[in-house]
Design an enzyme around this catalytic site. Sequence first.
Site, short mmCIF file in Angstrom:
data_model
loop_
_atom_site.label_atom_id
_atom_site.label_comp_id
_atom_site.label_asym_id
_atom_site.label_seq_id
_atom_site.Cartn_x
_atom_site.Cartn_y
_atom_site.Cartn_z
N HIS A 69 -6.07 1.37 1.66
CA HIS A 69 -5.17 0.73 2.61
C HIS A 69 -5.93 0.13 3.79
O HIS A 69 -5.50 -0.88 4.36
CB HIS A 69 -4.11 1.73 3.10
CG HIS A 69 -3.00 1.93 2.13
ND1 HIS A 69 -1.68 2.03 2.51
CD2 HIS A 69 -3.00 2.05 0.77
CE1 HIS A 69 -0.92 2.20 1.43
NE2 HIS A 69 -1.71 2.21 0.37
N ASP A 70 -7.04 0.74 4.16
CA ASP A 70 -7.85 0.15 5.22
C ASP A 70 -8.45 -1.18 4.77
O ASP A 70 -8.35 -2.19 5.47
CB ASP A 70 -8.97 1.13 5.61
CG ASP A 70 -9.81 0.58 6.76
OD1 ASP A 70 -9.24 -0.07 7.66
OD2 ASP A 70 -11.04 0.80 6.76
N GLY A 75 -9.98 -6.13 6.03
CA GLY A 75 -11.21 -5.61 5.48
C GLY A 75 -11.42 -4.16 5.86
O GLY A 75 -10.62 -3.54 6.56
N ASP A 77 -12.47 -1.92 8.01
CA ASP A 77 -12.88 -1.88 9.41
C ASP A 77 -12.24 -0.75 10.19
O ASP A 77 -12.29 -0.74 11.43
CB ASP A 77 -12.58 -3.21 10.09
CG ASP A 77 -11.07 -3.47 10.23
OD1 ASP A 77 -10.28 -2.76 9.57
OD2 ASP A 77 -10.70 -4.38 11.00
N PRO A 166 -0.65 -4.03 -1.36
CA PRO A 166 0.17 -4.11 -2.57
C PRO A 166 1.29 -3.08 -2.55
O PRO A 166 1.12 -1.95 -2.07
CB PRO A 166 -0.84 -3.82 -3.69
CG PRO A 166 -2.16 -4.24 -3.12
CD PRO A 166 -2.08 -3.88 -1.66
N THR A 197 -4.43 7.99 -11.06
CA THR A 197 -4.62 9.17 -11.90
C THR A 197 -4.52 10.46 -11.09
O THR A 197 -4.44 11.55 -11.65
CB THR A 197 -5.96 9.11 -12.64
OG1 THR A 197 -6.03 10.15 -13.61
CG2 THR A 197 -7.14 9.26 -11.69
N ASP A 251 0.37 10.86 -12.39
CA ASP A 251 -0.27 10.98 -13.71
C ASP A 251 0.20 12.29 -14.36
O ASP A 251 -0.51 13.29 -14.34
CB ASP A 251 -1.79 10.97 -13.55
CG ASP A 251 -2.53 11.06 -14.87
OD1 ASP A 251 -1.87 11.14 -15.93
OD2 ASP A 251 -3.77 11.04 -14.86
#
Length: 331
Positions: A69-70, A75, A77, A166, A197, A251
Amino acid sequence: MARPAPSPLLLLVVLAGALAGGGEAALLKAHFYRPSCPAAEAVVRDIVVARVAADPAALPARLLRLFFHDCFVRGCDASVLVDSMAGNTAEKDAGPNGSLGGLDVIDTAKAVLEAVCPGVVSCADIVALAARDAISFQFGRDLWDVQLGRRDGVVSSASEALSNIPSPSDNFTTLEAKFASKGLDVKDLVILSGAHTIGVGHCNLFGSRLFSSTTTGVAPATDPTLNAAYATQLRAACGSPSNNVTAVPMDPGSPARFDSHYYVNLKLGRGLFRSDAALLADSRAAGMIHALTKEGYFLQEFKNAVRKMGRVGVLTGGQGEIRRNCRAVNS
């Protein structure tokens, strides 16, 4: 039948992603802190290993997700770590980041490193190292090497998190575009999705695949791409599509082990999110899945993909800053 040519928009997105941060990423290197803070990597590893040993089922997934997520917003950062302030809602308070965990591990590592080597080790590098060390715990060795030298960003915006990260409900076209904007291709998308997973998903993030929006008494309408028996199990666990409390393993069958079982589940129609099932909707992505069911191949390819992700949009040299506190930009 020949595939249609990529749209001009997607080509522009790919080009932008390929150009973004390319020169800066080249400045990352192994053992970057050896001259300035020789203990840096060992400090992070010792803290992460101790914490993962106490919580091996949940913490590795949380730290890997934090890294993902970072990197997908501005980017890699450490902008995801910044707290909101008056006049600015930061990334961590955006919807996709509401369930992030492991931030306290980063805080602990930063505090120790500031005591040992003040103003030297970036929060961004700590996040990258913590993700690697957490996933590597079960193997007893480093699963991939981490090149270092990232610096910390000074901007953190919730709106940017909403538009860049996403979503579990994204279709393949949207996923491909979001990954391409970071210089990541379809292969990276398929392989990095394998991080599912481990970890859990809350029912409200996939409930629409299980329940009809029609009136009470009508049989639930199940997403036809979802295995029927698996859907029945999920409905029993969730109870309603809006349940944001209950979480289930992403999973089933191998929920705490970082392995290739995610792809076995995909082939059986047991991908939890729409974004998982979407990988089967594209011939290129679907064609990669069988080989990735082999654990050795998956681990090798994941190593390559996560290292590539770790170079997205990095700040180096005189860019950004080295935060004293990972939760706040230096004043």
